[in-house]
Design a protein around this motif. Structure first.
Motif, mmCIF file in Angstrom:
data_model
loop_
_atom_site.group_PDB
_atom_site.id
_atom_site.type_symbol
_atom_site.label_atom_id
_atom_site.label_comp_id
_atom_site.label_asym_id
_atom_site.label_seq_id
_atom_site.Cartn_x
_atom_site.Cartn_y
_atom_site.Cartn_z
ATOM 1 N N PHE A 129 -8.124 0.386 1.847
ATOM 2 C CA PHE A 129 -7.606 -0.414 0.738
ATOM 3 C C PHE A 129 -6.074 -0.427 0.777
ATOM 4 C CE2 PHE A 129 -11.742 1.084 -0.319
ATOM 5 C CZ PHE A 129 -12.334 0.135 -1.135
ATOM 6 N N PHE A 130 -5.502 -1.613 0.608
ATOM 7 C CA PHE A 130 -4.050 -1.763 0.511
ATOM 8 C C PHE A 130 -3.738 -2.216 -0.907
ATOM 9 C CE2 PHE A 130 0.191 -3.194 0.914
ATOM 10 C CZ PHE A 130 0.728 -2.694 2.102
ATOM 11 N N LEU A 131 -2.924 -1.447 -1.621
ATOM 12 C CA LEU A 131 -2.617 -1.761 -3.018
ATOM 13 C C LEU A 131 -1.147 -2.132 -3.164
ATOM 14 C CD1 LEU A 131 -4.895 0.733 -3.002
ATOM 15 C CD2 LEU A 131 -4.814 0.226 -5.434
ATOM 16 N N TYR A 132 -0.893 -3.068 -4.075
ATOM 17 C CA TYR A 132 0.472 -3.564 -4.246
ATOM 18 C C TYR A 132 0.747 -3.818 -5.722
ATOM 19 C CZ TYR A 132 4.783 -6.046 -3.062
ATOM 20 O OH TYR A 132 6.096 -6.414 -2.936
ATOM 21 N N GLY A 133 1.958 -3.462 -6.135
ATOM 22 C CA GLY A 133 2.373 -3.719 -7.504
ATOM 23 C C GLY A 133 3.879 -3.719 -7.584
ATOM 24 N N ALA A 134 4.428 -4.462 -8.521
ATOM 25 C CA ALA A 134 5.878 -4.540 -8.710
ATOM 26 C C ALA A 134 6.222 -4.110 -10.130
ATOM 27 C CB ALA A 134 6.372 -5.963 -8.446
ATOM 28 N N ARG A 159 8.834 -6.358 3.936
ATOM 29 C CA ARG A 159 7.687 -7.264 4.091
ATOM 30 C C ARG A 159 6.961 -6.985 5.403
ATOM 31 N NH1 ARG A 159 6.805 -12.723 5.958
ATOM 32 N NH2 ARG A 159 5.390 -13.887 4.557
ATOM 33 N N ASN A 160 7.705 -6.516 6.384
ATOM 34 C CA ASN A 160 7.104 -6.249 7.694
ATOM 35 C C ASN A 160 6.103 -5.105 7.649
ATOM 36 O OD1 ASN A 160 8.491 -8.285 9.018
ATOM 37 N ND2 ASN A 160 10.274 -6.973 9.434
ATOM 38 N N ILE A 161 6.253 -4.199 6.675
ATOM 39 C CA ILE A 161 5.285 -3.110 6.539
ATOM 40 C C ILE A 161 3.901 -3.678 6.294
ATOM 41 C CG2 ILE A 161 4.554 -1.190 5.053
ATOM 42 C CD1 ILE A 161 7.422 -0.409 4.709
ATOM 43 N N PHE A 162 3.844 -4.665 5.406
ATOM 44 C CA PHE A 162 2.548 -5.273 5.112
ATOM 45 C C PHE A 162 2.062 -6.119 6.279
ATOM 46 C CE2 PHE A 162 -0.212 -8.474 2.989
ATOM 47 C CZ PHE A 162 -1.171 -7.591 2.544
ATOM 48 N N GLN A 201 6.630 -11.692 -5.023
ATOM 49 C CA GLN A 201 6.356 -10.712 -3.959
ATOM 50 C C GLN A 201 4.865 -10.403 -3.874
ATOM 51 O OE1 GLN A 201 8.632 -10.343 -6.419
ATOM 52 N NE2 GLN A 201 10.323 -9.002 -5.806
ATOM 53 N N VAL A 202 4.202 -10.368 -5.019
ATOM 54 C CA VAL A 202 2.762 -10.099 -5.040
ATOM 55 C C VAL A 202 1.994 -11.273 -4.455
ATOM 56 C CG1 VAL A 202 0.797 -9.509 -6.486
ATOM 57 C CG2 VAL A 202 3.064 -8.631 -7.068
ATOM 58 N N LEU A 203 2.367 -12.480 -4.853
ATOM 59 C CA LEU A 203 1.689 -13.678 -4.347
ATOM 60 C C LEU A 203 1.847 -13.799 -2.838
ATOM 61 C CD1 LEU A 203 2.680 -16.272 -7.111
ATOM 62 C CD2 LEU A 203 0.551 -14.968 -6.912
ATOM 63 N N ASP A 204 3.034 -13.441 -2.343
ATOM 64 C CA ASP A 204 3.291 -13.494 -0.902
ATOM 65 C C ASP A 204 2.327 -12.585 -0.156
ATOM 66 O OD1 ASP A 204 4.746 -14.043 1.550
ATOM 67 O OD2 ASP A 204 5.651 -12.058 1.325
ATOM 68 N N LYS A 205 2.140 -11.372 -0.651
ATOM 69 C CA LYS A 205 1.231 -10.426 0.017
ATOM 70 C C LYS A 205 -0.222 -10.874 -0.119
ATOM 71 C CE LYS A 205 4.884 -7.943 0.704
ATOM 72 N NZ LYS A 205 5.790 -8.725 -0.163
ATOM 73 N N ALA A 206 -0.566 -11.469 -1.265
ATOM 74 C CA ALA A 206 -1.935 -11.946 -1.456
ATOM 75 C C ALA A 206 -2.262 -13.069 -0.474
ATOM 76 C CB ALA A 206 -2.128 -12.420 -2.890
#
Length: 256
Positions: free
Chosen positions: A127-132, A162-165, A186-191
């Protein structure tokens, strides 16, 4: 410290430092009583078994077994401080409102959605989790919970490149985003990246229509009494507390 064992410390005036350390260790870790051997206790407190036996005799016990039995009797008493009889619990006026907001949130977290989350938790391992902003704190909370369950869970936020993701997205099966507004770029970009690499996208956002909710394979909407997320993001509402309650409910149902 468990106050049910605190009386033992009052009997320690003649104890050496080493003996007192053993006694303090047990009062700080009452669950060890009856589960730990004299040798294990000696190792944990960096003393000899002879030191522990001297401690038992100084406290008036014939040996470690009698000392342990006495501790068990103390622990069987009702713990901690009892409320005074004259006091009544007066709940804050907003308490019922918070409960009502949580109940509304649960109506949106339908049995089907909860079932699907449980299936993801049982069937997927990474699982990869993201939050700002504040959302990062809650994404981190869920990350720790998943790790305790034995899952591979990684947390990231706007402070990370961003490269980490981009470099790691293909290694993960589920992308979980926490975003109160559902509009944080930033969240939408990762999604979007998660969608492109075939990850299942799970989102926790406020209940109003938002972009992230529309992108998610599984969306959990939370009641938010703030009128406008941008203007009132710093205000105290039931949103965050309901978010933690919902997360714990989902985990409990999935693992129960």
């Amino acid at each position: 410290m468990d106050n049910r064992l605190a009386t033992l410390l009052t009997r320690g005036e003649s104890l050496t430092r080493a003996e007192y350390r053993v006694l303090a260790h047990l009062t700080e870790h009452p669950l060890l009583v009856g589960q730990i051997t004299v040798r294990e206790l000696a190792q944990a407190t960096f003393v000899s078994t002879a030191t522990i036996m001297r401690l038992c005799r100084k406290l008036g016990f014939s040996g470690f077994s009698e000392f342990t039995w006495h501790c068990k009797q103390l622990l069987s008493d009702t713990p901690h401080i009892a409320a005074e009889a004259s006091q009544t619990a007066e709940l804050p006026a907003l308490f019922n409102q918070f409960i009502a907001n949580y109940q509304q949130t649960l109506q949106w977290a339908t049995p089907d959605k909860r079932r699907r989350f449980g299936e993801l938790l049982r069937e997927k391992e990474s699982f990869f989790l993201y939050g700002a902003g504040f959302s990062y704190l809650f994404a981190e909370y869920l990350t720790k919970k998943l790790q305790v369950l034995g899952k591979t869970a990684f947390i990231s936020g706007p402070g990370d490149s961003r490269n980490i993701f981009l470099s790691n997205a293909s290694r993960y099966q589920v992308f979980i985003a926490v975003s109160r507004s559902g509009e944080t770029e930033q969240v939408l970009d990762k999604a979007r990246i998660a969608q492109n690499v075939g990850m299942t996208v799970v989102a926790f956002t406020r209940a109003s229509a938002n972009t992230l909710a529309g992108m998610a394979n599984l969306h959990f909407a939370l009641y938010d009494e703030a009128v406008h997320f941008a203007a009132e993001a710093a205000g105290v509402t039931s949103f965050e507390s309901n978010l933690v309650l919902l997360m714990d409910l989902l985990l409990l149902e999935a693992t129960g």
